[in-house]
Design an enzyme around this catalytic site. Structure first.
Site, PDB file in Angstrom:
ATOM      1  CD  GLU A 239      29.180  82.286  80.426  1.00 29.44           C
ATOM      2  OE1 GLU A 239      30.018  82.921  81.071  1.00 29.44           O
ATOM      3  OE2 GLU A 239      29.251  81.055  80.245  1.00 29.44           O
TER       4      GLU A 239
ATOM      5  CB  CYS B 182      32.747  86.048  82.230  1.00 28.31           C
ATOM      6  SG  CYS B 182      32.331  84.508  83.058  1.00 28.31           S
TER       7      CYS B 182
ATOM      8  CG  HIS C 167      35.275  87.761  85.609  1.00 32.16           C
ATOM      9  ND1 HIS C 167      33.907  87.790  85.684  1.00 32.16           N
ATOM     10  CD2 HIS C 167      35.620  86.461  85.480  1.00 32.16           C
ATOM     11  CE1 HIS C 167      33.453  86.549  85.578  1.00 32.16           C
ATOM     12  NE2 HIS C 167      34.464  85.712  85.460  1.00 32.16           N
TER      13      HIS C 167
HETATM   14  N1  ACO Z   1      37.932  76.471 105.412  1.00 30.72           N
HETATM   15  C1  ACO Z   1      38.600  77.444 104.755  1.00 30.72           C
HETATM   16  N2  ACO Z   1      39.104  77.285 103.496  1.00 30.72           N
HETATM   17  C2  ACO Z   1      38.903  76.097 102.887  1.00 30.72           C
HETATM   18  C3  ACO Z   1      38.228  75.036 103.525  1.00 30.72           C
HETATM   19  C4  ACO Z   1      37.737  75.268 104.838  1.00 30.72           C
HETATM   20  N3  ACO Z   1      37.067  74.333 105.498  1.00 30.72           N
HETATM   21  N4  ACO Z   1      38.189  74.000 102.661  1.00 30.72           N
HETATM   22  C5  ACO Z   1      38.812  74.385 101.538  1.00 30.72           C
HETATM   23  N5  ACO Z   1      39.266  75.659 101.665  1.00 30.72           N
HETATM   24  C6  ACO Z   1      39.924  76.485 100.674  1.00 30.72           C
HETATM   25  C7  ACO Z   1      40.989  75.800  99.857  1.00 30.72           C
HETATM   26  O1  ACO Z   1      42.228  75.811 100.510  1.00 30.72           O
HETATM   27  C8  ACO Z   1      40.975  76.679  98.607  1.00 30.72           C
HETATM   28  O2  ACO Z   1      41.627  77.907  98.844  1.00 30.72           O
HETATM   29  P1  ACO Z   1      43.028  78.227  98.156  1.00 30.72           P
HETATM   30  O3  ACO Z   1      42.785  78.231  96.673  1.00 30.72           O
HETATM   31  O4  ACO Z   1      43.404  79.556  98.684  1.00 30.72           O
HETATM   32  O5  ACO Z   1      43.913  77.112  98.583  1.00 30.72           O
HETATM   33  C9  ACO Z   1      39.517  77.041  98.447  1.00 30.72           C
HETATM   34  O6  ACO Z   1      38.934  76.824  99.719  1.00 30.72           O
HETATM   35  C10 ACO Z   1      38.774  76.201  97.430  1.00 30.72           C
HETATM   36  O7  ACO Z   1      39.007  74.855  97.744  1.00 30.72           O
HETATM   37  P2  ACO Z   1      39.393  73.828  96.599  1.00 30.72           P
HETATM   38  O8  ACO Z   1      39.603  72.492  97.178  1.00 30.72           O
HETATM   39  O9  ACO Z   1      40.460  74.420  95.739  1.00 30.72           O
HETATM   40  O10 ACO Z   1      37.989  73.844  95.838  1.00 30.72           O
HETATM   41  P3  ACO Z   1      37.488  72.951  94.678  1.00 30.72           P
HETATM   42  O11 ACO Z   1      38.595  72.500  93.820  1.00 30.72           O
HETATM   43  O12 ACO Z   1      36.609  71.921  95.282  1.00 30.72           O
HETATM   44  O13 ACO Z   1      36.578  73.999  93.852  1.00 30.72           O
HETATM   45  C11 ACO Z   1      36.782  75.738  92.167  1.00 30.72           C
HETATM   46  C12 ACO Z   1      36.971  75.343  93.626  1.00 30.72           C
HETATM   47  C13 ACO Z   1      37.804  75.014  91.300  1.00 30.72           C
HETATM   48  C14 ACO Z   1      36.974  77.227  92.038  1.00 30.72           C
HETATM   49  C15 ACO Z   1      35.342  75.362  91.723  1.00 30.72           C
HETATM   50  O14 ACO Z   1      34.428  76.033  92.529  1.00 30.72           O
HETATM   51  C16 ACO Z   1      35.070  75.670  90.282  1.00 30.72           C
HETATM   52  O15 ACO Z   1      35.413  74.898  89.391  1.00 30.72           O
HETATM   53  N6  ACO Z   1      34.390  76.834  89.984  1.00 30.72           N
HETATM   54  C17 ACO Z   1      34.040  77.231  88.623  1.00 30.72           C
HETATM   55  C18 ACO Z   1      35.230  77.693  87.815  1.00 30.72           C
HETATM   56  C19 ACO Z   1      35.617  79.118  88.044  1.00 30.72           C
HETATM   57  O16 ACO Z   1      34.863  79.894  88.580  1.00 30.72           O
HETATM   58  N7  ACO Z   1      36.823  79.521  87.570  1.00 30.72           N
HETATM   59  C20 ACO Z   1      37.274  80.884  87.657  1.00 30.72           C
HETATM   60  C21 ACO Z   1      37.614  81.548  86.362  1.00 30.72           C
HETATM   61  S1  ACO Z   1      36.579  81.084  85.027  1.00 30.72           S
HETATM   62  C22 ACO Z   1      34.953  81.703  85.285  1.00 30.72           C
HETATM   63  O17 ACO Z   1      34.755  82.816  85.594  1.00 30.72           O
HETATM   64  C23 ACO Z   1      33.845  80.761  85.169  1.00 30.72           C
END
Ligand code: ACO
Length: 448
Positions: free
Chosen positions: A82, A116, A246
């Site tokens: 991709e 992906c 994945h």
């Molecule tokens: N210590 C431990 N855990 C923590 C801490 C900390 N200090 N701070 C946050 N966390 C945890 C949160 O509780 C959360 O865990 P949970 O989901 O079990 O509650 C996790 O860390 C992530 O924190 P969020 O606030 O949810 O993170 P954010 O929204 O800032 O970003 C996300 C996460 C959405 C995955 C981002 O990285 C993203 O958009 N990634 C790309 C999209 C993606 O990969 N999607 C997956 C499928 S599609 C694909 O493959 C591309």
């Protein structure tokens, strides 16, 4: 054709990486967010001398050499990616350089793209070809190659980069149970790349997580249904030895395995014991939408699934945790981790595979493993991939340097008329690297 499947594999990821702990501190994220929260250890990335084409040239050349495959023996070459470098010319045509040299231009196949999922589409194309009446007896070759980079912000730590090449043929140690595939495809705007001037995706992180889990549920249900129709008995998680997902980041993999457990609970499958049933009972009346939103359910299922996760998933997580999201290569890098960790005990095992590509396309399918005959044996595949050594010999970059490289790559994306530093000092011998993009956007590579 008998035992059609994967005969050989090779993996390549850049020798350049950044520790998640270091990135976390640099980004001002709370301590543990990337390492515990996302479950990631380290992230690989391409510097200005590497891209999806150079990585593919490196990986395909290495696979052919290490398994002593004559390039004339390849009859189909399919690429999943991709990472758009050209809107018309396929990555596959760049790889033809390897085969033309040997006088082989009789090779079907081009690129497949849907986030992906493209690697899985490419793999199915090759497997279907070998099983079809148009098969001419030669090997298929699948290449999954991506560089995953995100704009600054919460998604940036979920980047990664790698290429996987897989040789497809008969009498394979890794065979497909093609009758049991379950797919789910629909229209969603969870992650997409509408801005053709940028390498970065537009991503709705929360929506992408829900889309992923909904697709997982749907594929699992369909897989079970097909299994049950053909085998005349219920399928449960007990019927599979390993689950490979994945892996955009490890936390989602943990949630996915737990979600399958919840599915088995709702289906009243034999894999869920009495104490787990008791813990999950309060959630049995949730609607689908409620169940994706419930934090309590997430916690309860992860707790119930923990011991099984350690056995059936943990051995598949090494490379995705160390390299990051490799997009099309991610699922197959997770599978490569399993071969690396367990190659001597995998014969006879069933491995479940879940492929997800945003937008969206998803399939669950399963593999049956056999030891196989040298050089196409599980132990030789582990030996060739040499994962431990490749991980160990990487160079960790400080965050300032990483950010600087990301900025440079933003300028280079879609650009013409430049030469790279040609600095290949960090690359191991045999690695291809980008030297120049000329005034006609033509790309030139050299081999170290
Ligand atoms: N210590 C431990 N855990 C923590 C801490 C900390 N200090 N701070 C946050 N966390 C945890 C949160 O509780 C959360 O865990 P949970 O989901 O079990 O509650 C996790 O860390 C992530 O924190 P969020 O606030 O949810 O993170 P954010 O929204 O800032 O970003 C996300 C996460 C959405 C995955 C981002 O990285 C993203 O958009 N990634 C790309 C999209 C993606 O990969 N999607 C997956 C499928 S599609 C694909 O493959 C591309």
């Amino acid at each position: 054709q008998k035992n059609v499947g994967i005969l050989a594999m090779e993996i390549y990821f850049p020798p350049t990486c950044i520790q998640q702990e270091v990135l976390e501190a640099h980004d001002g994220a709370s301590k543990g967010k990337y390492t515990i929260g996302l479950g990631q250890d380290c992230m690989g990335f391409c510097t200005e001398v590497e891209d999806v084409i150079s990585m593919s040239l490196t990986t395909v050349t290495s696979l052919l050499e290490k398994y002593k495959i004559d390039p004339k023996q390849i009859g189909r070459l399919e690429v999943g990616s991709e990472t758009v470098i050209d809107k018309s010319k396929s990555i596959k045509t760049f790889l033809m350089q390897i085969f033309e040299k040997c006088g082989n231009t009789d090779i079907e196949g081009v690129d497949s793209t849907n986030a992906c999922y493209g690697g899985t589409a490419a793999l199915f194309n090759c497997v279907n070809w070998v099983e079809s009446s148009s098969w001419d007896g030669r090997y298929g070759l699948v290449v999954c190659t991506d560089s995953a980079v995100y704009a600054e912000g919460p998604a940036r730590p979920t980047g990664g980069a790698a290429t996987i090449a897989m040789l497809i043929g008969t009498d394979a140690p890794i065979t497909f149970e093609s009758k049991f595939r379950g797919s789910h495809m629909s229209h969603a705007y969870d992650f997409y790349k509408p801005n053709l001037a940028s390498e970065y995706p537009v991503v709705d992180g929360k929506l992408s997580q829900t889309c992923y889990l909904m697709a997982l549920d749907s594929c699992y249900k369909r897989y079970c249904k097909k299994y049950e129709k053909l085998e005349g008995k219920q399928f449960s998680m007990d019927d599979a030895d390993y689950f490979v997902f994945h892996s955009p980041y490890n936390k989602l993999v943990q949630k996915s395995f737990a979600r399958l457990m919840f599915n088995d609970f709702l289906r009243n499958a034999s894999s869920v014991d009495e104490s787990a049933k008791e813990k999950l009972a309060p959630f049995s009346t949730l609607t689908g939408d409620e169940s994706y939103a419930s934090r309590d359910l997430e916690k309860a299922t992860q707790q119930v699934a923990k011991s099984q996760y350690d056995v059936k998933v943990q051995p598949t997580t090494l490379i995705p945790k160390q390299v990051g999201n490799m997009y099309t290569a991610s699922l197959y890098a997770a599978f490569a981790s399993l071969i690396h960790n367990k190659h001597s005990t995998l014969a006879g095992k069933r491995v479940m595979m879940f492929s997800y590509g945003s937008g969206l396309s998803a399939t669950m399918f399963s593999l049956r493993l056999r030891e196989g005959q040298h050089p196409f044996s599980l132990s030789n595949i582990a030996n060739v991939m040499n994962v431990a050594e490749k991980l160990k010999s990487r160079n960790e970059f400080p965050p300032e340097k990483f950010v600087e490289i990301m900025k440079l790559m933003e300028h280079r994306y879609g650009a013409k008329d430049f030469v790279t530093s040609k600095d290949c000092s960090l690359l191991s011998p045999g690695t291809y690297y980008l030297t120049e993009v000329d005034s006609m956007y033509r790309r030139f590579y050299a081999k170290k």
